[in-house]
Design an enzyme around this catalytic site. Structure first.
Site, PDB file in Angstrom:
ATOM      1  N   ARG A  45      61.083  70.751  19.595  1.00  0.00           N
ATOM      2  CA  ARG A  45      62.546  70.834  19.490  1.00  0.00           C
ATOM      3  C   ARG A  45      63.032  70.800  18.041  1.00  0.00           C
ATOM      4  O   ARG A  45      63.931  71.557  17.667  1.00  0.00           O
ATOM      5  CB  ARG A  45      63.188  69.716  20.306  1.00  0.00           C
ATOM      6  CG  ARG A  45      62.924  69.855  21.805  1.00  0.00           C
ATOM      7  CD  ARG A  45      63.706  68.832  22.590  1.00  0.00           C
ATOM      8  NE  ARG A  45      63.427  68.927  24.026  1.00  0.00           N
ATOM      9  CZ  ARG A  45      64.027  68.184  24.950  1.00  0.00           C
ATOM     10  NH1 ARG A  45      64.939  67.288  24.591  1.00  0.00           N
ATOM     11  NH2 ARG A  45      63.705  68.327  26.220  1.00  0.00           N
ATOM     12  N   ASP A 146      79.778  63.040  26.778  1.00  0.00           N
ATOM     13  CA  ASP A 146      78.355  63.177  26.458  1.00  0.00           C
ATOM     14  C   ASP A 146      78.221  63.177  24.951  1.00  0.00           C
ATOM     15  O   ASP A 146      79.172  63.543  24.235  1.00  0.00           O
ATOM     16  CB  ASP A 146      77.778  64.463  27.049  1.00  0.00           C
ATOM     17  CG  ASP A 146      76.268  64.393  27.236  1.00  0.00           C
ATOM     18  OD1 ASP A 146      75.813  64.192  28.376  1.00  0.00           O
ATOM     19  OD2 ASP A 146      75.536  64.534  26.232  1.00  0.00           O
TER      20      ASP A 146
END
Length: 298
Positions: A45, A146
């Site tokens: 990632r 979030d």
């Protein structure tokens, strides 16, 4: 040994020291506790970020972050390491409990979905409210937050591939979604009535204060606490308690147990919690103290 393991067939140099720095930074930034088993995930990632911005090593990238001169890159770093596995009506046993709870409450009703991800959970909450009150305009306000701004962007659009709703009943598909056609064929879009029930906002659960100035009737915090260690879980739950009305319910994920983390909560059902009565009696006083510190809902 670790260095050899990390370096094997790697495009970028990735040492044990680099991994330790990543673990420290994401813990400080988002409270996420990464295990040794996450080395490949971290390399994959963060490696994408190195390619995107043209940096040749993890060390240089982490040096850039620690200089703290690029808030956008901090956001990208955090987004890269945030896991967002979700689906409509995930852990379905919670939603009949939610529906029963909603119809018993004084209106209007406030709900906080604290890990909204790509939107399936808050939209499921909205669908449940519509079904409970048999209207597309139920008396609920849903705040969906979030830490990851990318998933919030997806959530606010409410546009999904057709296969994301494959397991929903035909009745729910027809009532709550519009089928795409032409250039949008193969997708579905959440009806605007559902979208109007939800406010999507960025929020880090590690923030010292939350931009929320009124308590909630329902809190969803599912499958996010598993990424935090116990001290971090305890700090977050301590901040949740003043945001819960005396009758509020807190829904947790199937593998999460808050009983040994907070004395303020007691188990009501399968991964559903409510305030201990002694805490319920002092919730409003706690909320008044929070308001006096100038917290506000934006």
């Amino acid at each position: 040994m670790l260095k050899e393991k990390y370096q094997e067939e790697r495009e970028f140099e990735f040492t044990a020291s680099d991994f330790a720095r990543v673990r420290k930074l994401i813990y400080q930034r988002a409270g996420i506790s990464l295990s040794e088993a996450k080395t490949d995930m971290v390399y994959s990632r963060i490696g994408r970020r190195l390619r995107t911005i043209g940096i040749d090593s993890f060390k240089d990238y982490l040096d850039l972050l620690e200089q703290d001169k690029n808030p956008d890159e901090w956001e990208a770093f955090t987004n890269s390491l945030t896991t967002n596995l979700t689906s409509f009506f995930r852990e379905e046993h919670h939603f009949p409990i939610l529906a029963e709870h909603l119809v018993q409450l004084k209106k209007p009703i406030r709900i906080w979905c604290s890990a909204a991800s790509t939107g399936e959970e808050p939209y499921t909450i909205a669908m449940t409210a519509c079904e409970a009150f048999n209207t597309l305009k139920p008396p609920v306000e849903i705040i969906a937050t979030d830490i990851d701004t990318n998933v919030l962007s997806t959530a606010s659009r409410g546009l999904y591939p057709m296969d994301r709703v494959a397991k929903l009943s035909l009745e729910r598909k027809k009532r709550f979604f519009l089928k795409g056609s032409g250039a949008s064929e193969g997708t579905v879009k959440v009806r605007k009535e559902l979208q109007q029930l939800i406010s999507f906002q960025q929020l880090n659960l590690l923030d010292d204060e939350y931009r929320l100035n009124e308590p909630f009737d329902v809190l969803f915090c599912r499958n996010v606490m598993i990424y935090f260690d116990k001290p971090t879980q305890a700090k977050i739950l301590e901040k949740f308690v003043p945001l819960m009305k005396p009758h509020a319910l807190l829904f947790a994920g199937h593998s999460e147990n808050f009983m040994y983390v907070s004395n303020a909560l007691k188990l009501r059902g399968k991964t559903v919690y409510e305030l201990d009565q002694s805490q319920a009696n002092t919730t409003q006083m706690r909320m008044a103290a929070i308001k006096s510190r100038g917290m506000r809902h934006e």
